[in-house]
Design a protein around this motif. Structure first.
Motif, PDB file in Angstrom:
ATOM      1  N   GLU A 115       0.708  -1.121   0.061  1.00 32.54           N
ATOM      2  CA  GLU A 115       0.244   0.131   0.131  1.00 32.54           C
ATOM      3  C   GLU A 115       1.429   1.387  -0.237  1.00 32.54           C
ATOM      4  O   GLU A 115      -0.024   2.453  -0.405  1.00 32.54           O
ATOM      5  N   GLY A 116       2.384   1.185   0.197  1.00 35.18           N
ATOM      6  CA  GLY A 116       3.071   2.141   0.359  1.00 35.18           C
ATOM      7  C   GLY A 116       3.229   2.942   0.817  1.00 35.18           C
ATOM      8  O   GLY A 116       4.067   4.068   1.351  1.00 35.18           O
ATOM      9  N   GLU A 117       2.609   2.387   2.510  1.00 33.01           N
ATOM     10  CA  GLU A 117       3.038   2.578   3.832  1.00 33.01           C
ATOM     11  C   GLU A 117       4.335   3.174   4.157  1.00 33.01           C
ATOM     12  O   GLU A 117       4.444   4.061   5.324  1.00 33.01           O
ATOM     13  N   VAL A 118       4.570   1.693   3.931  1.00 25.62           N
ATOM     14  CA  VAL A 118       5.626   1.258   4.521  1.00 25.62           C
ATOM     15  C   VAL A 118       7.004   1.244   2.826  1.00 25.62           C
ATOM     16  O   VAL A 118       6.678   0.831   2.092  1.00 25.62           O
ATOM     17  N   GLN A 119       8.298   2.060   3.327  1.00 28.22           N
ATOM     18  CA  GLN A 119       8.509   1.973   1.628  1.00 28.22           C
ATOM     19  C   GLN A 119      10.157   2.379   2.056  1.00 28.22           C
ATOM     20  O   GLN A 119      10.843   1.893   3.333  1.00 28.22           O
ATOM     21  N   ILE A 120      11.094   1.186   1.149  1.00 29.06           N
ATOM     22  CA  ILE A 120      11.997   1.199   0.974  1.00 29.06           C
ATOM     23  C   ILE A 120      12.669   2.657   0.925  1.00 29.06           C
ATOM     24  O   ILE A 120      12.625   2.583  -0.905  1.00 29.06           O
ATOM     25  N   GLY A 121      14.035   3.349   1.553  1.00 28.77           N
ATOM     26  CA  GLY A 121      14.946   3.797   0.707  1.00 28.77           C
ATOM     27  C   GLY A 121      15.687   3.869  -0.406  1.00 28.77           C
ATOM     28  O   GLY A 121      15.679   2.452  -1.075  1.00 28.77           O
ATOM     29  N   PRO A 122      16.702   5.260  -0.653  1.00 30.69           N
ATOM     30  CA  PRO A 122      17.286   4.747  -1.295  1.00 30.69           C
ATOM     31  C   PRO A 122      18.278   3.801  -0.719  1.00 30.69           C
ATOM     32  O   PRO A 122      19.006   3.819   0.672  1.00 30.69           O
ATOM     33  N   TYR A 123      19.253   2.557  -1.706  1.00 30.65           N
ATOM     34  CA  TYR A 123      20.031   1.977  -1.264  1.00 30.65           C
ATOM     35  C   TYR A 123      22.113   3.191  -1.211  1.00 30.65           C
ATOM     36  O   TYR A 123      21.764   3.717  -1.667  1.00 30.65           O
ATOM     37  N   GLY A 124      22.689   2.516  -0.681  1.00 30.63           N
ATOM     38  CA  GLY A 124      23.951   3.035   0.366  1.00 30.63           C
ATOM     39  C   GLY A 124      24.478   2.817  -0.921  1.00 30.63           C
ATOM     40  O   GLY A 124      24.344   1.726  -1.420  1.00 30.63           O
ATOM     41  N   PRO A 125      26.156   3.566  -1.008  1.00 28.67           N
ATOM     42  CA  PRO A 125      27.119   3.160  -1.936  1.00 28.67           C
ATOM     43  C   PRO A 125      28.103   1.950  -1.481  1.00 28.67           C
ATOM     44  O   PRO A 125      28.446   1.168  -2.822  1.00 28.67           O
ATOM     45  N   LYS A 126      27.798   1.467  -0.366  1.00 28.34           N
ATOM     46  CA  LYS A 126      28.704   0.281  -0.252  1.00 28.34           C
ATOM     47  C   LYS A 126      27.525  -1.180  -1.115  1.00 28.34           C
ATOM     48  O   LYS A 126      28.467  -2.100  -0.516  1.00 28.34           O
ATOM     49  N   VAL A 127      26.694  -0.782  -1.009  1.00 25.93           N
ATOM     50  CA  VAL A 127      25.575  -1.843  -1.134  1.00 25.93           C
ATOM     51  C   VAL A 127      26.064  -2.069  -2.979  1.00 25.93           C
ATOM     52  O   VAL A 127      25.726  -1.480  -3.965  1.00 25.93           O
ATOM     53  N   PRO A 128      27.025  -3.074  -3.663  1.00 20.77           N
ATOM     54  CA  PRO A 128      26.708  -3.767  -4.601  1.00 20.77           C
ATOM     55  C   PRO A 128      25.400  -3.980  -5.482  1.00 20.77           C
ATOM     56  O   PRO A 128      24.528  -4.656  -5.504  1.00 20.77           O
ATOM     57  N   GLU A 129      25.549  -4.227  -6.576  1.00 17.59           N
ATOM     58  CA  GLU A 129      24.356  -4.445  -7.583  1.00 17.59           C
ATOM     59  C   GLU A 129      23.525  -5.500  -6.902  1.00 17.59           C
ATOM     60  O   GLU A 129      21.820  -5.829  -7.502  1.00 17.59           O
ATOM     61  N   ALA A 130      24.396  -6.657  -6.870  1.00 16.21           N
ATOM     62  CA  ALA A 130      23.631  -7.713  -6.662  1.00 16.21           C
ATOM     63  C   ALA A 130      22.445  -8.159  -5.295  1.00 16.21           C
ATOM     64  O   ALA A 130      22.259  -8.861  -5.585  1.00 16.21           O
ATOM     65  N   VAL A 131      23.310  -7.354  -4.851  1.00 23.15           N
ATOM     66  CA  VAL A 131      22.562  -7.514  -3.328  1.00 23.15           C
ATOM     67  C   VAL A 131      21.441  -6.249  -3.238  1.00 23.15           C
ATOM     68  O   VAL A 131      20.643  -6.740  -3.256  1.00 23.15           O
ATOM     69  N   ILE A 132      21.687  -5.489  -4.644  1.00 26.57           N
ATOM     70  CA  ILE A 132      20.155  -4.503  -4.859  1.00 26.57           C
ATOM     71  C   ILE A 132      19.325  -5.068  -5.211  1.00 26.57           C
ATOM     72  O   ILE A 132      18.081  -5.713  -5.062  1.00 26.57           O
ATOM     73  N   ALA A 133      19.756  -6.344  -6.526  1.00 25.03           N
ATOM     74  CA  ALA A 133      18.917  -6.780  -6.874  1.00 25.03           C
ATOM     75  C   ALA A 133      17.864  -8.069  -6.069  1.00 25.03           C
ATOM     76  O   ALA A 133      17.056  -8.362  -6.390  1.00 25.03           O
ATOM     77  N   ALA A 134      18.568  -8.724  -4.562  1.00 27.38           N
ATOM     78  CA  ALA A 134      18.432  -9.439  -4.106  1.00 27.38           C
ATOM     79  C   ALA A 134      17.390  -8.680  -3.043  1.00 27.38           C
ATOM     80  O   ALA A 134      16.406  -9.450  -3.255  1.00 27.38           O
ATOM     81  N   ALA A 135      17.586  -7.716  -2.266  1.00 19.71           N
ATOM     82  CA  ALA A 135      16.375  -7.187  -1.791  1.00 19.71           C
ATOM     83  C   ALA A 135      15.477  -6.204  -2.065  1.00 19.71           C
ATOM     84  O   ALA A 135      13.950  -6.406  -1.755  1.00 19.71           O
ATOM     85  N   GLU A 136      15.473  -6.047  -3.992  1.00 16.09           N
ATOM     86  CA  GLU A 136      14.689  -5.505  -4.885  1.00 16.09           C
ATOM     87  C   GLU A 136      14.137  -6.376  -4.751  1.00 16.09           C
ATOM     88  O   GLU A 136      12.036  -6.755  -4.705  1.00 16.09           O
ATOM     89  N   ALA A 137      14.253  -7.816  -4.686  1.00  7.80           N
ATOM     90  CA  ALA A 137      13.304  -9.149  -5.055  1.00  7.80           C
ATOM     91  C   ALA A 137      12.301  -9.620  -3.930  1.00  7.80           C
ATOM     92  O   ALA A 137      11.462  -9.337  -3.621  1.00  7.80           O
ATOM     93  N   VAL A 138      13.472  -9.385  -2.394  1.00  8.12           N
ATOM     94  CA  VAL A 138      12.847  -9.586  -1.421  1.00  8.12           C
ATOM     95  C   VAL A 138      11.109  -8.421  -1.566  1.00  8.12           C
ATOM     96  O   VAL A 138      10.396  -8.568  -1.522  1.00  8.12           O
TER      97      VAL A 138
END
Lengths: 361, 360
Positions: free
Chosen positions: A288-311
């Motif tokens: 519903e958008g009441e909880v949102q995930i903010g921008p990812y930090g500079p340390k987070v690698p692409e592959a980890v961002i992809a895994a996080a986005e998948a979850v």
């Protein structure tokens, strides 16, 4: 206004006339007056900041139809009761009490003012004129836990909690369940500091846990103090809670859980204006958008961002639920069978830790 | 170069002694209005909302009474101790221990209480506070350890004790895991004295405590002893008053009264023990004791003035959007003006003629 002698005289003269002033009569106004009771300050850059953003959004969306007031730094106890009564007597017709410990006071005052609508955030007690609302923060915690599982070197995280209530326990469990899907040896150590907002205590707890070898820190308190320590000590990182805290920890904040209360406040105020409000529990999340995930930090690698986005996306489309079994409790005994998902009622009374949590003494 | 020196007055004016607290409150209002106007707020509005609205709005009187009661009870105890030059800074801790002792009685008698529950809680509260005050007394009289340090540090220990008790042994079985005790049974709750308000029995008790304390301090040997030991320790020793006994009495009385306030708070507004129980009444009461001239009757008025600033601070937040910290600024100004006024009552400012400019 500059301080010169003439101004000083003017103000001084006016001040001398003070005793002549009586009480100010409050004009009856048309707009719906909405009151907010906050446990900390709106400048905490976390929980209370997010509620205040929601208040501003409400003003922006409904314009002249509403008028808002807030009271900050209200202790969880009899002082809250007085503040609630104060708001009621000032003509607020809708009052949001935004901390768990306000519950007793809300119920008591709501009895005295049956024509006023109260909403209590993160609470569990309702009445005819008292509703509750919350957000599924634990969905965000699952995203954070996924990042932690990938990025932690030591496989150990610390978690600064306020009180061991279901809302907090749920977040800890969600975090470690997600992390252990990546690293089965991942553990988390919660520390409870018995307050929602005490930067000094939060920072002390963070330092102590870093000295004990954790390299990821998460918190369920209101401000960025723990993240600042993470930044200073150069550990892998931590997560913003309530709001984007990257300004305080540009390197250490891996991502943040953003509470977006605005839409709920608009919906509730509109329902009160329309006369359609009724007492219920509202518990939306990422979808519903009441909880949102903010921008990812500079340390987070692409592959980890992809895994996080998948979850994240799995929780939005409903294909993934962090509380689906098999889940063991911290002693290793099976608590949820494979394929079974915990119900909302079970989540809201959660008082046990999952495997991977090292329970506090 | 103009220099000034403080010179002790032979006899401070009695009128000024009582006028300074009033002047301090008035100066706080005037200077507060000026400062807040200068930084861009509605300064006069701030002063009006903080100091006058709570008095002119009859709804607020009950809040004033409830907020002032613990401040008065603790302030009376502290004024007795401070009169004897015993600096008990740990009233907050004694307040907590009183609340915990009363909670223990309430929980132990849950389901089997009766008319005796509240009196028993009251005794337990006073005993708990007095026992906690006895620790600094013992350390002071036996080992000559400064009571300011010990009483203050014990406060932090007592806060941890609350956290421990409400998390484990006393946790409410129905509390969804929230660290708090169960709500007390009705026999363990203070009755409301005016139906429809929140004014509980603690409010008249506060006034009665202050009146009794005033009577004892001005009419009894005990009061005389406390005053003489404080004002003229050598004379007191010569007159046969034991200094150690005075220290014990001062800490037991101030601790016991703080404990009573703790009992009244937990059985009144709180209705259960929660981690948020310590609300700095014990520290605020220090200001109250001084603002009240260390006189139990003055403490009643000082307690009400402090309550006004708390209640009014919330009014100012909701009506003119003044930040919560402004309340703290006003309270601090009041104490500052009071202490500054005290100096000028006891000392006179005298210009010192510089001797020779040549002495570099």
């Amino acid at each position: 206004m500059t301080l010169n002698r003439r101004n000083l005289l003017k103000i001084g003269g006016a001040a001398a006339a003070l005793p002549l002033l009586g009480s100010k009569a409050f004009a009856q106004t048309e707009p719906l007056k909405v009151g907010f009771v906050l446990v900390g300050t709106i400048n905490d850059n976390g929980w209370n900041y997010a509620h205040n953003q929601g208040r501003l959004y409400l003003e922006e969306q409904l314009g002249d139809a509403v008028e808002t007031v807030y009271v900050e730094n209200v202790p969880e106890g009899p002082d809250c009761e007085r503040v609630l009564r104060e708001l009621a007597q000032q003509g607020c017709k809708l009052i949001f009490a935004t901390s768990f410990g306000f519950g007793d006071s809300v119920i008591k005052v709501a009895e005295q003012f049956p024509d006023i609508t109260f909403e209590h955030a993160t609470g569990y007690m309702r009445a005819d004129n008292v509703g509750t609302y919350n957000a599924r923060f634990h969905e965000g915690r699952a995203v954070c836990g996924t990042i932690a599982g990938h990025m932690s070197q030591t496989g150990k995280a610390g978690y600064i909690g306020s009180f061991p209530i279901p809302e907090v326990v749920m977040g800890i469990n969600s975090f470690v369940l997600a992390a252990r899907k990546i690293n089965p040896d991942f553990t988390i150590t919660p520390v409870y500091i018995s307050t929602w907002n005490d930067p000094a205590k939060e920072a002390d707890a963070a330092r102590a846990m870093i000295d004990q070898g954790i390299d990821i820190i998460a918190q369920h308190t209101d401000g960025p103090a723990a993240l600042q320590v993470a930044e200073e000590r150069g550990i892998v990182g931590g997560f913003g809670q309530g709001a984007d805290m990257s300004a305080f920890a540009p390197q250490a904040q891996l991502t943040s859980i953003i509470d977006n209360w605005g839409p709920h406040y608009v919906k509730t105020a509109q329902a009160v204006l329309d006369g359609t409000w009724e007492s219920k529990d509202s518990w939306p999340g990422l979808a519903e958008g009441e909880v949102q995930i903010g921008p990812y930090g500079p340390k987070v690698p692409e592959a980890v961002i992809a895994a996080a986005e998948a979850v994240k996306n799995g929780q939005i489309d409903g294909s993934f639920n962090i509380f689906t079994g098999p889940i063991n409790d911290h002693t290793g005994a099976e608590k949820v069978a494979a394929g079974v998902t915990l119900t909302d009622a079970e989540l809201l009374s959660m008082d046990w830790y999952v495997e991977g949590v090292i329970p506090p003494a | 170069m103009m220099q000034f020196r403080l010179e002790k007055r032979r006899e401070p004016s009695r009128f000024m002694l009582y006028a300074t607290p009033v002047a301090a409150v008035f100066l706080t209002m005037v200077i507060g209005a000026i400062i807040f106007s200068a930084i861009g707020f509605d300064g006069i509005g701030a002063v009006r909302e903080i100091f006058l609205t709570p008095l002119t709005n009859s709804y607020k009187w009950q809040d004033l009474g409830v907020k002032a009661a613990p401040l008065i009870i603790i302030g009376v105890g502290l004024s007795i101790a401070y009169r004897a030059n015993v600096w008990n800074i740990g009233a907050e801790g004694q307040y907590i221990m009183g609340g915990l002792a009363a909670t223990w009685v309430a929980l132990a008698s849950h389901g089997s209480g009766g008319w005796w529950t509240l009196p028993a809680m009251m005794l337990a509260g006073m005993a708990g506070g007095a026992a906690y005050g006895a620790i600094p007394a013992l350390l002071k009289t036996r080992l000559n350890v400064n009571e300011i340090l010990t009483s203050l540090m014990l406060t932090y220990a007592s806060v941890q004790l609350i956290y421990y008790l409400v998390r484990a042994p006393w946790k409410d079985p129905m509390g969804m895991g929230f660290p708090q005790t169960r709500r007390f049974a009705s026999e363990a709750l203070l009755p409301n004295i005016f139906p429809g308000t929140i004014v509980h029995a603690g409010v008249p008790i506060a006034v009665i405590v202050a009146l009794i304390a005033w009577f004892i301090m001005s009419r009894s040997v005990f009061g005389y002893q406390m005053r003489v030991v404080g004002a003229a320790p050598h004379a007191a020793r010569y007159g046969g008053f034991s200094e150690n006994k005075t220290i014990w009495l001062a800490l037991l009385v101030s601790g016991g009264l703080a404990g009573l306030a703790g009992m009244l708070e937990v059985a009144g507004p709180f209705q259960r023990m929660v981690p948020g129980f310590p609300t700095n009444y014990g520290f605020t009461a220090i200001i109250v004791a001084f603002l009240g001239r260390l006189n139990p009757l003055g403490v009643i008025f000082a307690g009400i003035v402090m309550a006004i600033t708390f209640v009014g601070g919330e009014v100012a937040q909701t009506t003119i959007g003044l930040s919560n910290s402004a309340t703290g600024v006003f309270q601090a100004m009041m104490l500052f003006f009071l202490l500054a006024g005290d100096i000028l009552v006891r000392y006179r400012l005298k210009r010192v003629v510089p001797q020779t400019e040549a002495r570099v």
